[in-house]
Scaffold this motif. Structure first.
Motif, short mmCIF file in Angstrom:
data_model
loop_
_atom_site.label_atom_id
_atom_site.label_comp_id
_atom_site.label_asym_id
_atom_site.label_seq_id
_atom_site.Cartn_x
_atom_site.Cartn_y
_atom_site.Cartn_z
N UNK A 52 2.84 63.58 60.90
CA UNK A 52 3.46 63.73 59.59
C UNK A 52 4.99 63.73 59.62
N UNK A 53 5.61 64.60 60.38
CA UNK A 53 7.07 64.67 60.37
C UNK A 53 7.70 63.40 60.94
N UNK A 54 7.05 62.81 61.94
CA UNK A 54 7.53 61.58 62.55
C UNK A 54 7.64 60.46 61.52
N UNK A 55 6.56 60.23 60.77
CA UNK A 55 6.56 59.14 59.80
C UNK A 55 7.35 59.47 58.53
N UNK A 56 7.38 60.74 58.14
CA UNK A 56 8.16 61.10 56.95
C UNK A 56 9.64 60.83 57.16
N UNK A 57 10.12 60.97 58.39
CA UNK A 57 11.52 60.63 58.68
C UNK A 57 11.79 59.15 58.44
N UNK A 58 10.85 58.29 58.83
CA UNK A 58 11.01 56.85 58.59
C UNK A 58 10.96 56.53 57.09
N UNK A 59 10.12 57.25 56.34
CA UNK A 59 10.06 57.02 54.89
C UNK A 59 11.40 57.41 54.26
N UNK A 60 11.93 58.57 54.64
CA UNK A 60 13.21 59.04 54.09
C UNK A 60 14.36 58.11 54.44
N UNK A 61 14.41 57.68 55.69
CA UNK A 61 15.55 56.88 56.16
C UNK A 61 15.50 55.43 55.67
N UNK A 62 14.32 54.98 55.25
CA UNK A 62 14.12 53.59 54.82
C UNK A 62 14.52 52.60 55.92
#
Length: 142
Positions: A52-62
């Protein structure tokens, strides 16, 4: 639209001037050719919630990611895509991650040669990604 089973997902990452692949352990997944005018594909990876935290960072950073996927069966050659993580959803003890992007090049060897050459030429980080995209689009025009 055409839908296929996603059987493997690897993120291609740069670490200390070295290109590595991070295998994402899939529970299940789909890949959809949207057949739109931009040639976009949707990749849905159903994974353990520990990501979860790994992929949420990629979503936030675009941030754009280079991913390699195998479609339908493990013995198929991987296809490489330049994607962005666009959303995550918690589903019980697991989650799904949605990516959208375009296929880069169907020939794995050509991609690896291009990346190796760019690294040898001194590209790294965002410059590496931009030059890779530039050369990839030039190759598609030939």
């Amino acid at each position: 639209m055409k839908t296929f089973k996603l059987v493997s997902l690897d993120l291609v990452e740069e670490k200390a001037e070295d290109i590595t692949q991070r295998r994402i352990k899939l529970i299940d997944g789909l890949i959809i050719n949207r057949e739109d005018d931009k040639g976009r594909w949707v990749i849905e990876a159903y994974v353990d919630q520990s990501y979860q935290s790994f992929f949420e960072e990629y979503v936030k950073s675009e941030e754009e990611l280079l991913v390699q996927v195998k479609i339908t069966k493990e013995s198929n050659q991987p296809a490489t895509f330049l994607v962005k993580a666009i959303d995550t959803n918690i589903i019980s003890d697991n989650m799904n991650v949605l990516f959208m992007g375009a296929i880069v090049d169907r020939r794995q060897d050509q991609i690896e040669k291009t990346l190796k050459l760019l690294i040898e030429e001194g590209y790294q980080g965002e410059e590496l990604l931009e030059e890779f995209k530039k050369r990839g689009s030039n190759n598609n025009k030939k």
